[in-house]
Design a protein around this motif. Structure first.
Motif, short mmCIF file in Angstrom:
data_model
loop_
_atom_site.label_atom_id
_atom_site.label_comp_id
_atom_site.label_asym_id
_atom_site.label_seq_id
_atom_site.Cartn_x
_atom_site.Cartn_y
_atom_site.Cartn_z
N SER A 142 0.83 -1.21 0.00
CA SER A 142 0.00 0.00 0.00
C SER A 142 0.87 1.26 0.00
CB SER A 142 -0.91 0.02 1.23
OG SER A 142 -0.17 0.27 2.41
N GLU A 143 0.18 2.38 -0.18
CA GLU A 143 0.78 3.70 -0.04
C GLU A 143 -0.29 4.63 0.53
OE1 GLU A 143 2.04 4.78 -3.92
OE2 GLU A 143 0.02 4.87 -4.74
N ALA A 144 0.09 5.86 0.80
CA ALA A 144 -0.84 6.78 1.44
C ALA A 144 -2.12 6.98 0.64
CB ALA A 144 -0.15 8.13 1.68
N MET A 145 -2.02 6.91 -0.68
CA MET A 145 -3.18 7.17 -1.53
C MET A 145 -4.10 5.96 -1.70
SD MET A 145 -1.42 9.43 -4.53
CE MET A 145 -2.93 9.33 -5.52
N SER A 146 -3.63 4.79 -1.31
CA SER A 146 -4.42 3.57 -1.55
C SER A 146 -5.02 3.05 -0.24
CB SER A 146 -3.55 2.48 -2.18
OG SER A 146 -2.41 2.24 -1.38
N PRO A 147 -6.34 3.06 -0.11
CA PRO A 147 -6.97 2.53 1.11
C PRO A 147 -6.69 1.04 1.26
CG PRO A 147 -8.54 3.77 -0.24
CD PRO A 147 -7.32 3.56 -1.08
N LEU A 148 -6.70 0.58 2.50
CA LEU A 148 -6.58 -0.85 2.79
C LEU A 148 -7.96 -1.33 3.21
CD1 LEU A 148 -3.61 0.47 4.14
CD2 LEU A 148 -3.18 -1.96 3.77
N ILE A 149 -8.53 -2.25 2.46
CA ILE A 149 -9.94 -2.60 2.61
C ILE A 149 -10.08 -4.03 3.11
CG2 ILE A 149 -12.17 -2.71 1.43
CD1 ILE A 149 -10.81 -0.93 -0.80
N PHE A 150 -10.70 -4.19 4.28
CA PHE A 150 -11.03 -5.50 4.80
C PHE A 150 -12.43 -5.89 4.29
CE2 PHE A 150 -8.15 -3.95 8.18
CZ PHE A 150 -7.25 -5.00 8.22
N ILE A 151 -12.51 -6.95 3.51
CA ILE A 151 -13.80 -7.50 3.11
C ILE A 151 -14.22 -8.49 4.21
CG2 ILE A 151 -15.11 -8.65 1.30
CD1 ILE A 151 -13.80 -6.02 0.44
N LEU A 152 -15.23 -8.12 4.98
CA LEU A 152 -15.61 -8.90 6.14
C LEU A 152 -16.37 -10.16 5.74
CD1 LEU A 152 -16.85 -6.01 8.47
CD2 LEU A 152 -14.58 -7.06 8.40
N SER A 153 -16.21 -11.21 6.53
CA SER A 153 -16.98 -12.44 6.34
C SER A 153 -17.49 -12.89 7.70
CB SER A 153 -16.10 -13.53 5.70
OG SER A 153 -14.96 -13.78 6.50
N PRO A 154 -18.62 -13.61 7.73
CA PRO A 154 -19.18 -14.04 9.02
C PRO A 154 -18.19 -14.86 9.83
CG PRO A 154 -20.76 -14.39 7.24
CD PRO A 154 -19.47 -14.01 6.59
N GLY A 155 -18.06 -14.52 11.10
CA GLY A 155 -17.19 -15.28 11.99
C GLY A 155 -15.75 -14.84 12.00
N ALA A 156 -15.40 -13.82 11.24
CA ALA A 156 -14.02 -13.34 11.19
C ALA A 156 -13.98 -11.86 11.53
CB ALA A 156 -13.41 -13.57 9.81
N ASP A 157 -13.09 -11.49 12.44
CA ASP A 157 -12.94 -10.10 12.84
C ASP A 157 -11.46 -9.73 12.78
OD1 ASP A 157 -13.07 -7.57 13.85
OD2 ASP A 157 -13.84 -8.12 15.83
N GLN A 215 -10.87 -0.41 -6.65
CA GLN A 215 -9.80 -0.50 -7.64
C GLN A 215 -8.52 0.16 -7.15
OE1 GLN A 215 -11.79 1.29 -11.00
NE2 GLN A 215 -12.55 -0.67 -11.77
N ALA A 216 -8.66 1.23 -6.38
CA ALA A 216 -7.48 1.96 -5.90
C ALA A 216 -6.88 1.33 -4.66
CB ALA A 216 -7.86 3.42 -5.61
N GLY A 217 -7.65 0.49 -3.95
CA GLY A 217 -7.21 -0.01 -2.66
C GLY A 217 -6.56 -1.37 -2.69
N VAL A 218 -6.02 -1.74 -1.53
CA VAL A 218 -5.47 -3.08 -1.30
C VAL A 218 -6.54 -3.87 -0.56
CG1 VAL A 218 -3.68 -4.41 -0.14
CG2 VAL A 218 -3.11 -2.21 -1.17
N LYS A 219 -7.02 -4.93 -1.18
CA LYS A 219 -8.16 -5.67 -0.63
C LYS A 219 -7.69 -6.90 0.14
CE LYS A 219 -9.29 -5.35 -4.87
NZ LYS A 219 -8.58 -4.10 -5.19
N MET A 220 -8.32 -7.12 1.29
CA MET A 220 -7.96 -8.25 2.15
C MET A 220 -9.23 -8.92 2.65
SD MET A 220 -5.23 -6.15 4.46
CE MET A 220 -6.31 -4.72 4.47
N THR A 221 -9.15 -10.21 2.87
CA THR A 221 -10.24 -10.92 3.51
C THR A 221 -9.64 -11.91 4.49
OG1 THR A 221 -12.24 -12.27 3.17
CG2 THR A 221 -10.36 -12.71 1.73
#
Length: 213
Positions: free
Chosen positions: A57-72, A166-172
């Motif tokens: 990532s960098e300052a301009m790219s959000p870090l996005i948590f894609i939530l799923s049931p049972g995971a925090d 599209q601009a962010g770093v996606k995580m699950t």
């Protein structure tokens, strides 16, 4: 059951038959198909690693948590912020009715001071998502501290801005399935120093294994 055991049917044909009476079992069927023709490593999700995502990532790219049931992912994020000496510079807010202005102010302050901002449950602030999209689109390296990070959490939602995705770093962080994956994830959270920091390391590791089970 007779059709599924019929050797005259290929594995693909068996999947087609399965889809008619039991579409709810298609995920397991497709996983078996992949394991047979490829390998089980293609269906086992990689371990959740925040540091790798942060490096991407960098300052301009959000870090996005894609939530799923049972995971925090919050515990992992708090530990990571502490390891990066950013725990006191991490400001969070749970989005909902009336929280949009506060979130905007937190982002502006974070951009100026180089802190981290966490916006939780973006899927609950559907009407504010266009504003978030505009804010992210206006990010420029010249107007923000490079230490700044925008962290977002959201359940899968059709209303989440595509440009932000599209601009962010996606995580699950899906909960592990099966005993093996549960034990493996538990062990991945331990360091070698933690495992050996005992007057009786052999007994300690045995007890730790029992706890992981």
């Amino acid at each position: 059951a007779e059709y599924m055991g019929d050797q005259r049917l290929s594995r693909l044909e068996k999947l087609i038959v399965l889809k008619c009476p039991r579409p709810d079992k298609m995920q397991e069927g497709i996983q078996d198909f992949i394991v047979h023709y490829m390998d089980d490593r293609f269906i086992i999700p990689p371990s959740f690693n925040l540091s790798d995502s942060y490096r991407d990532s960098e300052a301009m790219s959000p870090l996005i948590f894609i939530l799923s049931p049972g995971a925090d992912p919050m515990d992992e994020l708090m530990k990571f912020a502490e390891s990066m000496k950013m725990s006191k510079k991490l400001h969070s807010i749970s989005l909902g009715q009336g929280q949009g202005r506060k979130a905007e102010a937190m982002i502006q302050e974070g951009v100026e001071r180089g802190s981290w901002v966490l916006l939780q449950n973006c899927h609950l602030a559907v009407t504010w998502m266009p504003t978030l999209e505009t804010i992210v689109e206006r990010f420029t390296p010249e107007t923000m501290k490079r230490e700044f990070r925008l962290w977002l959490t959201s359940m899968p939602s059709a209303e989440f801005p595509v440009s932000v995705l599209q601009a962010g770093v996606k995580m699950t962080n899906e909960p592990p399935k099966g005993l093996r994956n549960n034990v493996l994830r538990s062990y991945l959270s331990f360091t070698d120093d933690f495992m050996d920091d005992s007057k009786r390391p052999t007994d300690f590791k045995k007890l730790l294994f029992c706890l992981c089970l």
